[in-house]
Scaffold this motif. Structure first.
Motif, PDB file in Angstrom:
ATOM      1  N   CYS A 186       0.844  -1.194   0.000  1.00  0.00           N
ATOM      2  CA  CYS A 186       0.000   0.000   0.000  1.00  0.00           C
ATOM      3  C   CYS A 186       0.887   1.253   0.000  1.00  0.00           C
ATOM      4  O   CYS A 186       1.824   1.338   0.792  1.00  0.00           O
ATOM      5  N   PHE A 240      -6.240  -1.939   5.402  1.00  0.00           N
ATOM      6  CA  PHE A 240      -5.540  -1.579   6.645  1.00  0.00           C
ATOM      7  C   PHE A 240      -5.694  -0.097   6.986  1.00  0.00           C
ATOM      8  O   PHE A 240      -5.931   0.265   8.122  1.00  0.00           O
ATOM      9  N   CYS A 241      -5.550   0.781   5.976  1.00  0.00           N
ATOM     10  CA  CYS A 241      -5.562   2.213   6.292  1.00  0.00           C
ATOM     11  C   CYS A 241      -6.667   2.980   5.576  1.00  0.00           C
ATOM     12  O   CYS A 241      -6.857   4.167   5.814  1.00  0.00           O
ATOM     13  N   CYS A 284       0.404   2.877   3.831  1.00  0.00           N
ATOM     14  CA  CYS A 284       0.808   2.216   5.069  1.00  0.00           C
ATOM     15  C   CYS A 284       1.835   1.107   4.842  1.00  0.00           C
ATOM     16  O   CYS A 284       2.338   0.526   5.797  1.00  0.00           O
ATOM     17  N   CYS A 330      -7.576   0.244   0.645  1.00  0.00           N
ATOM     18  CA  CYS A 330      -6.659  -0.543   1.465  1.00  0.00           C
ATOM     19  C   CYS A 330      -7.400  -1.004   2.717  1.00  0.00           C
ATOM     20  O   CYS A 330      -7.958  -0.193   3.448  1.00  0.00           O
TER      21      CYS A 330
HETATM   22 ZN   LIG Z   1      -2.796   1.040   3.503  1.00  0.00          ZN
END
Ligand SMILES: [Zn+2]
Length: 280
Positions: free
Chosen positions: A11, A27-28, A14, A25
């Motif tokens: 990504c 995650f972020c 992140c 993404c």
């Molecule tokens: Zn990310």
């Protein structure tokens, strides 16, 4: 040999391993992380603090050497250490010194960016670069490297704008931007608080007080540039936020990439124009 599956990427925000087809993404939350421009233009310069710091150091040294080369006379071997290896004012003016002379008489607004990368002597550049490296490392740790570079670029412009507005005629040096990094470090220390925050606040505050006393005792120091940079650094620290408060977002990297592109274009333009007037 271990290979990464072709359809997975890191990504751009992140740096976690995700699929290239991801809309967001996981995650972020960055949208369309697979876009090529997000992965190359935005992230590459801001992956390593050391690399970005080195880039800024090289740019400053490069501009200093060019200023010496295009000086009409040989650099002075003066007894005054502040005048040692100092480029002529004429070559500094050509390369983008700022102030009311370049801006009002020559309409060179771009010098608000270029002047941050010019220095008047070997000690001038040495002091500024040692301070820059120290403060850039600290700011990159607490704000992330992208926000550090935004603060560095914008506060340099703000400091020189302040000194232009009060009528300073001719000025150069990285110290307005270095004071900007001091401002954001001060804001960090005050806002974070605790034993660590207070220690930072006291230490950087001590440097700032020393710098201003020094600035009023020594002639030729642009205190308006220093003050303007410092105030802008406090404001930007508040606006952008530090890591503990606001995690790094892709728009921080976008902003930093715009700052980097702007700086590169201005410096290249400055060198081309200076060589044109000097040699043609
Ligand atoms: Zn990310």
């Amino acid at each position: 040999m271990a290979t990464q599956p072709r359809n997975s990427i890191l990504c751009p925000n992140c740096a976690k391993l995700i699929s290239i087809d991801e809309r967001q993404c996981p995650f972020c939350g960055t949208s369309n992380p697979g876009r090529r421009w997000k992965r190359s233009f935005l992230t590459r310069p801001f992956n390593s603090t050391e690399e970005l710091i080195r880039l800024v150091l090289y740019a400053n040294i490069g501009m200093f050497v060019i200023a010496l080369i295009i000086s009409p006379r040989l650099p002075g071997l003066s007894v005054n250490p502040f005048a040692l290896l100092s480029p002529a004012n004429k070559s500094l003016l050509l390369l983008g010194a700022t102030g009311t002379i370049p801006i009002d008489q020559l309409h060179r607004w771009w010098t608000l960016v270029a002047a941050n990368y010019l220095h008047g002597g070997i000690l001038h550049i040495l002091f500024n670069m040692v301070a820059f490296r120290q403060l850039a490392l600290f700011n990159a740790r607490e704000y992330g490297v992208a926000r550090m570079f935004i603060i560095y670029t914008v506060t340099g412009i703000a400091g020189f704008l302040a000194s232009y507005l009060v009528g300073i005629t001719f000025t150069i040096g990285a110290s307005a931007a270095v004071c900007g990094l001091m401002g954001s470090a001060l804001y960090y220390g005050k806002s974070r608080g605790g034993a660590y925050g207070q220690m930072i606040y006291k230490q950087i505050g001590g440097w700032a007080v020393f710098l201003f006393i020094f600035g009023f005792l020594m002639p030729g120091i642009n205190n308006w540039g220093h003050g303007g940079g410092l105030v802008a650094g406090v404001v930007l620290g508040y606006v952008l936020g530090y890591r503990e408060k606001t995690p790094e977002r892709l728009w921080h990297k976008t902003g930093a990439a715009i700052c980097l592109l702007l700086t590169a274009l201005v410096l290249i333009w400055a060198v081309i124009v200076a060589c044109y007037y000097r040699f043609l």
